[in-house]
Design a protein around this motif. Sequence first.
Motif, PDB file in Angstrom:
ATOM      1  N   ALA A 210       0.842  -1.210   0.000  1.00 57.56           N
ATOM      2  CA  ALA A 210       0.000   0.000   0.000  1.00 57.56           C
ATOM      3  C   ALA A 210       0.874   1.256   0.000  1.00 57.56           C
ATOM      4  O   ALA A 210       0.565   2.246  -0.683  1.00 57.56           O
ATOM      5  N   ILE A 211       1.983   1.227   0.736  1.00 56.68           N
ATOM      6  CA  ILE A 211       2.902   2.373   0.754  1.00 56.68           C
ATOM      7  C   ILE A 211       3.485   2.592  -0.649  1.00 56.68           C
ATOM      8  O   ILE A 211       3.497   3.707  -1.173  1.00 56.68           O
ATOM      9  N   GLU A 212       3.938   1.510  -1.248  1.00 54.68           N
ATOM     10  CA  GLU A 212       4.529   1.624  -2.589  1.00 54.68           C
ATOM     11  C   GLU A 212       3.517   2.214  -3.580  1.00 54.68           C
ATOM     12  O   GLU A 212       3.850   3.106  -4.367  1.00 54.68           O
ATOM     13  N   ARG A 213       2.264   1.705  -3.506  1.00 52.53           N
ATOM     14  CA  ARG A 213       1.217   2.212  -4.397  1.00 52.53           C
ATOM     15  C   ARG A 213       0.967   3.699  -4.139  1.00 52.53           C
ATOM     16  O   ARG A 213       0.820   4.491  -5.057  1.00 52.53           O
ATOM     17  N   ALA A 214       0.937   4.074  -2.870  1.00 46.74           N
ATOM     18  CA  ALA A 214       0.686   5.480  -2.517  1.00 46.74           C
ATOM     19  C   ALA A 214       1.800   6.392  -3.054  1.00 46.74           C
ATOM     20  O   ALA A 214       1.547   7.518  -3.490  1.00 46.74           O
ATOM     21  N   VAL A 215       3.044   5.879  -3.042  1.00 50.10           N
ATOM     22  CA  VAL A 215       4.154   6.683  -3.572  1.00 50.10           C
ATOM     23  C   VAL A 215       4.024   6.845  -5.085  1.00 50.10           C
ATOM     24  O   VAL A 215       3.929   7.969  -5.601  1.00 50.10           O
ATOM     25  N   VAL A 216       4.002   5.730  -5.802  1.00 55.40           N
ATOM     26  CA  VAL A 216       4.144   5.814  -7.268  1.00 55.40           C
ATOM     27  C   VAL A 216       2.958   6.485  -7.945  1.00 55.40           C
ATOM     28  O   VAL A 216       3.087   6.996  -9.065  1.00 55.40           O
ATOM     29  N   THR A 217       1.783   6.525  -7.267  1.00 54.79           N
ATOM     30  CA  THR A 217       0.604   7.153  -7.885  1.00 54.79           C
ATOM     31  C   THR A 217       0.374   8.571  -7.367  1.00 54.79           C
ATOM     32  O   THR A 217      -0.593   9.221  -7.762  1.00 54.79           O
ATOM     33  N   MET A 218       1.245   9.077  -6.493  1.00 55.99           N
ATOM     34  CA  MET A 218       1.009  10.402  -5.884  1.00 55.99           C
ATOM     35  C   MET A 218       1.015  11.504  -6.957  1.00 55.99           C
ATOM     36  O   MET A 218       2.002  11.696  -7.660  1.00 55.99           O
ATOM     37  N   PRO A 219      -0.097  12.246  -7.081  1.00 56.21           N
ATOM     38  CA  PRO A 219      -0.197  13.261  -8.149  1.00 56.21           C
ATOM     39  C   PRO A 219       0.867  14.354  -7.988  1.00 56.21           C
ATOM     40  O   PRO A 219       1.235  14.697  -6.863  1.00 56.21           O
ATOM     41  N   ASN A 220       1.336  14.881  -9.099  1.00 61.18           N
ATOM     42  CA  ASN A 220       2.357  15.948  -9.162  1.00 61.18           C
ATOM     43  C   ASN A 220       3.743  15.461  -8.731  1.00 61.18           C
ATOM     44  O   ASN A 220       4.722  15.733  -9.416  1.00 61.18           O
ATOM     45  N   TYR A 221       3.822  14.731  -7.641  1.00 63.04           N
ATOM     46  CA  TYR A 221       5.129  14.330  -7.121  1.00 63.04           C
ATOM     47  C   TYR A 221       5.720  13.127  -7.869  1.00 63.04           C
ATOM     48  O   TYR A 221       6.906  13.101  -8.180  1.00 63.04           O
ATOM     49  N   PHE A 222       4.896  12.091  -8.119  1.00 64.27           N
ATOM     50  CA  PHE A 222       5.457  10.852  -8.656  1.00 64.27           C
ATOM     51  C   PHE A 222       4.718  10.260  -9.859  1.00 64.27           C
ATOM     52  O   PHE A 222       5.291   9.454 -10.576  1.00 64.27           O
ATOM     53  N   ASP A 223       3.437  10.648 -10.065  1.00 59.18           N
ATOM     54  CA  ASP A 223       2.641   9.912 -11.058  1.00 59.18           C
ATOM     55  C   ASP A 223       3.172  10.029 -12.482  1.00 59.18           C
ATOM     56  O   ASP A 223       2.947   9.145 -13.298  1.00 59.18           O
ATOM     57  N   GLU A 224       3.916  11.107 -12.788  1.00 60.18           N
ATOM     58  CA  GLU A 224       4.419  11.262 -14.165  1.00 60.18           C
ATOM     59  C   GLU A 224       5.824  10.694 -14.356  1.00 60.18           C
ATOM     60  O   GLU A 224       6.456  10.902 -15.395  1.00 60.18           O
ATOM     61  N   TYR A 225       6.339   9.996 -13.335  1.00 60.23           N
ATOM     62  CA  TYR A 225       7.711   9.466 -13.388  1.00 60.23           C
ATOM     63  C   TYR A 225       7.720   7.959 -13.187  1.00 60.23           C
ATOM     64  O   TYR A 225       6.801   7.412 -12.585  1.00 60.23           O
ATOM     65  N   ASP A 226       8.778   7.318 -13.670  1.00 59.05           N
ATOM     66  CA  ASP A 226       9.039   5.947 -13.262  1.00 59.05           C
ATOM     67  C   ASP A 226       9.747   6.018 -11.921  1.00 59.05           C
ATOM     68  O   ASP A 226      10.816   6.631 -11.803  1.00 59.05           O
ATOM     69  N   THR A 227       9.136   5.395 -10.921  1.00 53.04           N
ATOM     70  CA  THR A 227       9.631   5.501  -9.549  1.00 53.04           C
ATOM     71  C   THR A 227       9.883   4.117  -8.985  1.00 53.04           C
ATOM     72  O   THR A 227       9.049   3.219  -9.156  1.00 53.04           O
ATOM     73  N   THR A 228      11.031   3.937  -8.339  1.00 58.11           N
ATOM     74  CA  THR A 228      11.278   2.675  -7.625  1.00 58.11           C
ATOM     75  C   THR A 228      11.226   2.953  -6.131  1.00 58.11           C
ATOM     76  O   THR A 228      11.719   3.989  -5.663  1.00 58.11           O
ATOM     77  N   VAL A 229      10.608   2.035  -5.389  1.00 62.95           N
ATOM     78  CA  VAL A 229      10.512   2.164  -3.932  1.00 62.95           C
ATOM     79  C   VAL A 229      11.274   1.000  -3.305  1.00 62.95           C
ATOM     80  O   VAL A 229      11.018  -0.157  -3.641  1.00 62.95           O
ATOM     81  N   THR A 230      12.220   1.320  -2.422  1.00 64.60           N
ATOM     82  CA  THR A 230      13.028   0.287  -1.765  1.00 64.60           C
ATOM     83  C   THR A 230      12.865   0.435  -0.255  1.00 64.60           C
ATOM     84  O   THR A 230      13.053   1.539   0.276  1.00 64.60           O
ATOM     85  N   PHE A 231      12.493  -0.652   0.405  1.00 66.65           N
ATOM     86  CA  PHE A 231      12.342  -0.596   1.866  1.00 66.65           C
ATOM     87  C   PHE A 231      13.674  -0.930   2.526  1.00 66.65           C
ATOM     88  O   PHE A 231      14.321  -1.917   2.163  1.00 66.65           O
ATOM     89  N   ILE A 232      14.087  -0.095   3.432  1.00 62.26           N
ATOM     90  CA  ILE A 232      15.364  -0.295   4.133  1.00 62.26           C
ATOM     91  C   ILE A 232      15.134  -0.134   5.637  1.00 62.26           C
ATOM     92  O   ILE A 232      14.065   0.315   6.071  1.00 62.26           O
ATOM     93  N   THR A 233      16.156  -0.479   6.430  1.00 58.93           N
ATOM     94  CA  THR A 233      16.046  -0.335   7.888  1.00 58.93           C
ATOM     95  C   THR A 233      16.460   1.081   8.299  1.00 58.93           C
ATOM     96  O   THR A 233      17.112   1.807   7.531  1.00 58.93           O
ATOM     97  N   ALA A 234      16.087   1.458   9.506  1.00 58.95           N
ATOM     98  CA  ALA A 234      16.479   2.768  10.032  1.00 58.95           C
ATOM     99  C   ALA A 234      18.007   2.886  10.072  1.00 58.95           C
ATOM    100  O   ALA A 234      18.574   3.952   9.814  1.00 58.95           O
ATOM    101  N   GLU A 235      18.665   1.775  10.370  1.00 62.48           N
ATOM    102  CA  GLU A 235      20.123   1.750  10.411  1.00 62.48           C
ATOM    103  C   GLU A 235      20.708   2.008   9.011  1.00 62.48           C
ATOM    104  O   GLU A 235      21.655   2.786   8.843  1.00 62.48           O
ATOM    105  N   GLU A 236      20.138   1.373   7.991  1.00 56.73           N
ATOM    106  CA  GLU A 236      20.604   1.615   6.612  1.00 56.73           C
ATOM    107  C   GLU A 236      20.365   3.071   6.200  1.00 56.73           C
ATOM    108  O   GLU A 236      21.191   3.683   5.508  1.00 56.73           O
TER     109      GLU A 236
END
Lengths: 325, 325
Positions: A210-236
């Motif tokens: 759901a987070i990934e979907r919310a990012v890549v479809t976000m209007p103005n910010y991400f919807d017009e781009y190819d976006t990759t979402v990577t989950f990492i730890t707080a330490e990383e």
Amino acid sequence: MKLAICGYGNIGRGVECAIAQNPDAELVGVFTRRDPAAVHTLTGAPVFPASSLDARAGDIDVLILCGGSATDLPAMTPQLAARCNVVDSFDTHARIPEHFANVDAAARKSGHVALISGGWDPGMFSLNRLYASAILPDGKDYTFWGRGVSQGHSDAVRRIPGVLDARQYTVPIPEALDAVRSGSMPELTTRQKHRREVYVVAAEGADRAAIERAVVTMPNYFDEYDTTVTFITAEEMRRDHAELPHGGFVFRTGKTGLNREHSHTIEYRLTLDSNPEFTAGVLVALARAVDRLAKRGETGCKTVFDVAPADLSPLSGEELRARLL
Amino acid sequence: MKLAICGYGNIGRGVECAIAQNPDAELVGVFTRRDPAAVHTLTGAPVFPASSLDARAGDIDVLILCGGSATDLPAMTPQLAARCNVVDSFDTHARIPEHFANVDAAARKSGHVALISGGWDPGMFSLNRLYASAILPDGKDYTFWGRGVSQGHSDAVRRIPGVLDARQYTVPIPEALDAVRSGSMPELTTRQKHRREVYVVAAEGADRAAIERAVVTMPNYFDEYDTTVTFITAEEMRRDHAELPHGGFVFRTGKTGLNREHSHTIEYRLTLDSNPEFTAGVLVALARAVDRLAKRGETGCKTVFDVAPADLSPLSGEELRARLL
């Protein structure tokens, strides 16, 4: 010249470091709206409450305003231009004409010089767009940003439920850069010019899909781009994404000759380990120019377009001609 | 603005074409020391004898001087700055201070503005060296030239016995460019930065081995470089080497931060199909600035360092801020 800093975030700290690299500049101190006792400067520069600016304005040749463009600078720059010479890094492109008018009125009335929108974009990128379009009037401009951290896009991702922290990198697409360099003057879509990389620290048990979907479809910010979402730890996140690199490219390609038979490409490229420290370097050089303009009796609002390059340098005209021309 | 050209070689023809691309510029005519009847302009612009300049100076806002730096401009620029506003492309770096002093004296006395050393190096490359060193005071500059035709080196080869024609290309070495871009601030020797490619049309029966030896060992011109010599036919020279491409790179890499922990690279790159036509584009933009300075009552010698960028553009301050900042 005696400089002072108003606002002590990333850019304020960068200006403090930059002043230490310029032997003709002296840091009077840092002004803050926070409790001065709670602000510890990198170089031990004194910290004063913002309310004491009026009393100290006479000691300051140029005040460098290091507030944000969204809410701080629109009010702060005209207000402080009424008291001393100032430089800001206002970067909301669409609102520059309005900001210019407000600052110009205040600075003319008080007899000070106020330079707005210093930095690299607006700033050095703008200068390159101007010079290149004057030299090659029959041509086309391209600006690319990155690879670098966009604070606005990182903040937008942080507002998604289940996201603890996020970092967004804007990445120019190599094939688009090559197409521009070829001089073919391509028409490029938003998606063809940049892609976006997002690194997310998710809350335990959060719905990552759901987070990934919310990012890549976000209007103005991400919807017009190819976006990759990577989950990492707080330490990383702490280890690999603590820095604020940025940069980009300004191109102009143009034609010359009786029948437009010759093609030319002008490319200006910045590769910056630290966006705020580079911005700070530009602001200090512009503060030098503001100090000189003010001492010549000029007043009103200026931009990088209005300042002769020689006024940014500590060298004399004679030294500049002998060493750099 | 009413412009005129003095000297009708490659740069003069380039200026003629550039003026046609700038709607705010009008070409009064071309002045020549040759027989005007023997000079045929590309656009049909009128040709006048150089001796008629005095009579026509009142019709000219800025005269663009398109003579050579070795013998023409040192005498021509001060002489003509006594009669009208002028721009030249004087490019003998070591003699700029002396040329500046001579031109400044003449222009101050006559009340005109004279801008010297316009073009790309000196010119746009110089501007980039200045801006970059003002922003990153703790850093190092690098200039690379090419790939492009060097007229001076081509002429030197043509003077070797048995050589009918020659073309020399200066070529930056990719590994050196990459080393600079990495921010490691390498120390580079002359040989590591550029190599030289020479194309020669030899006379029938000429000793090719002797010609090659004479080229690669020629002091100052070739001995410090890796040089390749390729013999071609006169037909190949006409077909493959008729153009005058050039360009190059100006870099500054520098450190910022409290402990110099961040590195930055500024890169300015030109890729030019026609060296003289690009130079001409710079000269016409500078002529616009000279016209404005003169109309504001300024006098004396100027360089690109002394001109506010806005004065190079046909756009108003308001338009520049809204569109390019």
